[in-house]
Design an enzyme around this catalytic site. Structure first.
Site, mmCIF file in Angstrom:
data_model
loop_
_atom_site.group_PDB
_atom_site.id
_atom_site.type_symbol
_atom_site.label_atom_id
_atom_site.label_comp_id
_atom_site.label_asym_id
_atom_site.label_seq_id
_atom_site.Cartn_x
_atom_site.Cartn_y
_atom_site.Cartn_z
ATOM 1 N N HIS A 76 11.903 -17.381 -39.996
ATOM 2 C CA HIS A 76 11.802 -18.063 -41.107
ATOM 3 C C HIS A 76 13.086 -18.267 -42.046
ATOM 4 O O HIS A 76 13.193 -19.264 -42.423
ATOM 5 C CB HIS A 76 10.657 -17.181 -42.049
ATOM 6 C CG HIS A 76 10.241 -18.319 -43.431
ATOM 7 N ND1 HIS A 76 10.667 -17.821 -44.626
ATOM 8 C CD2 HIS A 76 9.556 -19.306 -43.605
ATOM 9 C CE1 HIS A 76 10.290 -18.759 -45.522
ATOM 10 N NE2 HIS A 76 9.712 -19.635 -44.962
ATOM 11 N N ARG A 91 9.326 -13.151 -40.408
ATOM 12 C CA ARG A 91 10.073 -13.589 -41.504
ATOM 13 C C ARG A 91 11.734 -13.713 -41.313
ATOM 14 O O ARG A 91 12.367 -14.357 -41.977
ATOM 15 C CB ARG A 91 10.001 -12.359 -42.508
ATOM 16 C CG ARG A 91 10.385 -12.766 -44.067
ATOM 17 C CD ARG A 91 9.826 -12.004 -45.291
ATOM 18 N NE ARG A 91 8.374 -12.334 -45.349
ATOM 19 C CZ ARG A 91 8.217 -13.556 -46.009
ATOM 20 N NH1 ARG A 91 8.867 -14.315 -46.584
ATOM 21 N NH2 ARG A 91 6.837 -13.845 -46.163
ATOM 22 N N SER A 138 5.311 -23.015 -42.658
ATOM 23 C CA SER A 138 6.075 -22.523 -41.680
ATOM 24 C C SER A 138 5.853 -21.464 -40.886
ATOM 25 O O SER A 138 6.003 -21.602 -39.778
ATOM 26 C CB SER A 138 7.307 -22.026 -42.724
ATOM 27 O OG SER A 138 7.688 -23.104 -43.974
#
Lengths: 205, 205
Positions: free
Chosen positions: A40, A37, A14
């Site tokens: 994500h 993040r 990812s």
């Protein structure tokens, strides 16, 4: 069916995809880790432009966590999303007072949000070094009012409420306090974004 | 500072703004309520195009909730976001097995995700009528495998994992099962989206 079953491999792949699609950006390494993040967690690349960092935010946040500072969150959802195992290894905990009986009662009596009353309770607690607000603009407004009145300042405010009424404004006013902040500009944000920012800081330690 | 302090008023104003900015859409009234609550939670109008509803999904979901059916969620965050007070008044609860000791151990032994093992445990529980999956594509893949093998079908699958590896595919394959579904196309979704969909159904009862 054939699909990737190993969690670590899923996360690694990812982040490779995110890094590739994000392209060249003017973030330093630590900022980049926070931004990625959040992407994500949301699959929304707009956050690369919406996130705004006080220059000291990441360092002071990491220092506070290293010292075992506690985190106050405005909702149970933010609390659920934070990696409490790793936080606990650093000596910290996550607090949320929105469902406390005294808070619920006082909010009803004063006809204001529970978030506001809970912030008043949290700011008196000296172990709470980081505020991570993902939902309630009123929590940020209250934080601003109390700090303006001389209450002790936390080390970091993560101000990312999502919403249509007051959210954008609440994040802008936090920037006027002399406290390091990480915010999202505009309407977007939310519990998952707040938790992702905290986790990114924890994972850098 | 002057800002809106009353929660009910904040929500009412938010939905007015969403309705205005969303404009004329081809949703029936109930679908519209789900779409708007997801936008309320994310401040992301893309969801009006990303959400996809099986024609029976909302009705079967509401019926399952009315009968006191339980909900299985893939993460604590989804669980935290669901209005459990109102769900409990209907007789239902929210379950999540990802942190159960037996699940953690088995996932480690088999080197697969905890989500997958937890789904295997959940599908054997006949009180669980709705699956609300906000994060783990592997949870949806496992659900598909087990139902293909003849395990009992739930009344509704909310399949909205966010992510870059497997998320989009996991949502597409759920459509091939003969089970009502609400999904988000592509990468977007997440815990807050899953919880918002459940809450929208609960608030319609």
């Amino acid at each position: 069916m054939s699909y990737v079953k190993k969690p670590a491999l899923i996360e690694e792949k990812s982040f490779e995809i995110i890094t590739k699609e994000l392209g060249v950006r003017n973030f330093d390494e630590k900022t980049s880790k926070v931004v990625k993040r959040v992407i994500h967690t949301t699959a929304d690349f707009e956050y690369a432009d919406l996130l705004e960092f006080h220059p000291l935010a990441i360092e002071t946040g990491i220092e506070a966590l290293k010292k075992g500072g506690d985190i106050y969150t405005d909702t149970q959802m933010v609390k659920s999303g934070i990696n409490k195992r790793k936080l606990s290894a650093l000596g910290g905990t996550v607090c949320n007072f929105v469902h406390d009986d005294d808070v619920v009662k006082e909010a009803r009596d004063r006809s204001i949000t529970r978030s506001m009353v809970a912030i008043e309770k949290a700011i008196k607690n000296e172990n709470i070094r980081i505020f991570a607000i993902g939902n309630a603009p009123t929590a940020l407004f209250t934080l601003k009012e109390k700090i303006d009145k001389g209450m002790p300042k936390p080390d970091l405010i993560i101000g990312v409420p999502v919403g249509f009424v007051g959210a954008a404004e609440s994040k802008e006013i936090i920037k006027s306090l002399d406290v390091p902040y990480i915010i999202t500009k505009g309407r977007k944000g939310g519990s998952t974004v707040a938790a992702a920012i905290i986790n990114a800081l924890i994972y850098m330690i």
